[in-house]
Design a protein around this motif. Structure first.
Motif, PDB file in Angstrom:
ATOM      1  N   VAL A 166      -0.604  -3.186   4.327  1.00 47.69           N
ATOM      2  CA  VAL A 166      -1.438  -1.960   4.387  1.00 47.69           C
ATOM      3  C   VAL A 166      -1.601  -1.416   5.571  1.00 47.69           C
ATOM      4  CG1 VAL A 166      -3.734  -0.986   4.314  1.00 47.69           C
ATOM      5  CG2 VAL A 166      -2.576  -2.124   2.427  1.00 47.69           C
ATOM      6  N   HIS A 167      -1.648  -2.398   6.882  1.00 48.72           N
ATOM      7  CA  HIS A 167      -1.929  -1.747   8.147  1.00 48.72           C
ATOM      8  C   HIS A 167      -0.725  -1.463   8.572  1.00 48.72           C
ATOM      9  CE1 HIS A 167      -3.797  -2.496  12.097  1.00 48.72           C
ATOM     10  NE2 HIS A 167      -2.693  -1.940  12.538  1.00 48.72           N
ATOM     11  N   LEU A 168       0.603  -1.908   8.341  1.00 49.86           N
ATOM     12  CA  LEU A 168       1.966  -1.375   8.938  1.00 49.86           C
ATOM     13  C   LEU A 168       2.145   0.166   8.054  1.00 49.86           C
ATOM     14  CD1 LEU A 168       4.203  -4.558   9.007  1.00 49.86           C
ATOM     15  CD2 LEU A 168       3.152  -3.392  10.827  1.00 49.86           C
ATOM     16  N   LEU A 169       1.903   0.130   6.802  1.00 44.77           N
ATOM     17  CA  LEU A 169       2.400   1.454   6.307  1.00 44.77           C
ATOM     18  C   LEU A 169       1.317   2.457   6.826  1.00 44.77           C
ATOM     19  CD1 LEU A 169       2.407   0.231   2.540  1.00 44.77           C
ATOM     20  CD2 LEU A 169       4.222   1.236   3.763  1.00 44.77           C
ATOM     21  N   LYS A 170       0.058   2.110   7.115  1.00 41.98           N
ATOM     22  CA  LYS A 170      -1.107   3.086   7.673  1.00 41.98           C
ATOM     23  C   LYS A 170      -0.221   3.753   8.981  1.00 41.98           C
ATOM     24  CE  LYS A 170      -5.722   4.235   8.744  1.00 41.98           C
ATOM     25  NZ  LYS A 170      -5.409   4.790   9.980  1.00 41.98           N
ATOM     26  N   TRP A 171       0.101   2.718   9.820  1.00 46.01           N
ATOM     27  CA  TRP A 171       0.596   3.063  11.063  1.00 46.01           C
ATOM     28  C   TRP A 171       1.704   3.963  10.983  1.00 46.01           C
ATOM     29  CZ3 TRP A 171       5.304   2.412  13.619  1.00 46.01           C
ATOM     30  CH2 TRP A 171       5.247   2.947  14.968  1.00 46.01           C
ATOM     31  N   LEU A 172       2.639   3.670   9.927  1.00 48.94           N
ATOM     32  CA  LEU A 172       3.850   4.579   9.920  1.00 48.94           C
ATOM     33  C   LEU A 172       3.453   5.965   9.451  1.00 48.94           C
ATOM     34  CD1 LEU A 172       6.710   2.444   7.974  1.00 48.94           C
ATOM     35  CD2 LEU A 172       6.787   3.777  10.298  1.00 48.94           C
ATOM     36  N   GLY A 173       2.493   6.040   8.608  1.00 50.34           N
ATOM     37  CA  GLY A 173       1.916   7.271   8.070  1.00 50.34           C
ATOM     38  C   GLY A 173       1.417   8.070   9.374  1.00 50.34           C
TER      39      GLY A 173
END
Length: 259
Positions: A108-115
């Motif tokens: 979730v953290h990585l997806l949020k950062w990409l977004g």
């Protein structure tokens, strides 16, 4: 052909190829060069969740400052995209939420950062910069241009999680995908994302996620009247008031607030 209309890039490189094939010392970050980034990026797939937590800060922090896309942001983003389906990243983290569901904190953290980073390079941000600095803004900002050109590669990794069993994962993946599909090559994917957005709005109470989904549907020409809740309307009206107040302070020049 504009910079954002370049042909679809080749396949996403492996994380190892990205780490070894990038001259990190030559790339600017918020505080110098990317010399320390390879070691931090490699630890994002450590089996130790505490090591991963520290690595998230050390790997993403130097290229995440004041909504700026740095030279090192693009290879970091591509590395993040390349490890999204790594077994360590996709595994649930130790412990559970209060409702008993497993947590996928790293994913979730990585997806949020990409977004979040994709929103810092979206069409609205470019339009604002062009209003401030002129229509040749992208010509003079290679890092922003490179990030925007790489959006199809990032989307190819993010889209795998749109149907994930964990709602936190699939909703964060959707929010990350929304700014990525501004790329002309990805426009056909908006139809499927619209369905995911409606599903999110039917189940999620997360304010940030709901605002992003509603904003996207409106931007794609969908009627959201039946999808908005009383809370959504109140949030929208509050943002409109804030935008008006900000525009008044700036003499009538304002960017719409992010949702």
């Amino acid at each position: 052909m504009t910079h954002s209309e370049q042909s679809h890039p080749g396949p996403l490189l492996s994380c190892r190829a990205l780490l070894n094939g990038t001259d990190w010392t030559a790339l600017a970050t918020a505080g110098g060069t990317g010399e320390s980034l390879p070691a931090a990026l490699a630890l994002l797939t450590s089996p130790d969740p505490l090591v991963r937590r520290s690595a998230l800060r050390d790997a993403l922090g130097p290229v995440t400052h004041q909504n700026t896309v740095y030279e090192a942001t693009v290879p970091v983003a591509l590395h993040v995209a390349a490890i999204l389906d790594h077994p360590v990243v996709t595994a649930s983290d130790p412990g559970h939420r209060a409702d008993g569901r497993p947590a996928h904190l790293t994913l979730v953290h990585l997806l949020k950062w990409l977004g979040d980073t994709a929103y810092d390079a979206d069409d609205a941000c470019v339009a604002l910069e062009e209003r401030l600095y002129g229509p040749g803004y992208l010509d003079d900002h290679a890092a922003m241009r490179a990030f925007r050109d790489a959006r199809p590669l990032m989307f190819s990794a993010v889209r795998k999680f749109l149907d994930h069993g964990d709602p936190d994962v699939r909703h964060t993946a959707l929010v990350a995908a929304i700014p990525l599909v501004e790329h002309p090559a990805l426009v056909p994917h908006r139809t499927a994302l619209a369905d995911h957005a409606r599903s999110l709005l039917a189940t999620s109470t997360d304010r940030h996620h709901r605002d992003r989904a509603l904003n996207a549907l409106k931007g794609w020409g969908h009627d959201v009247g039946e999808l908005e809740t009383t809370s959504d309307v109140a949030a929208r009206e509050r943002c409109a008031r804030l935008a008006a107040a900000h525009a008044a302070r700036q003499g009538g020049f304002s960017q719409d607030p992010p949702f």
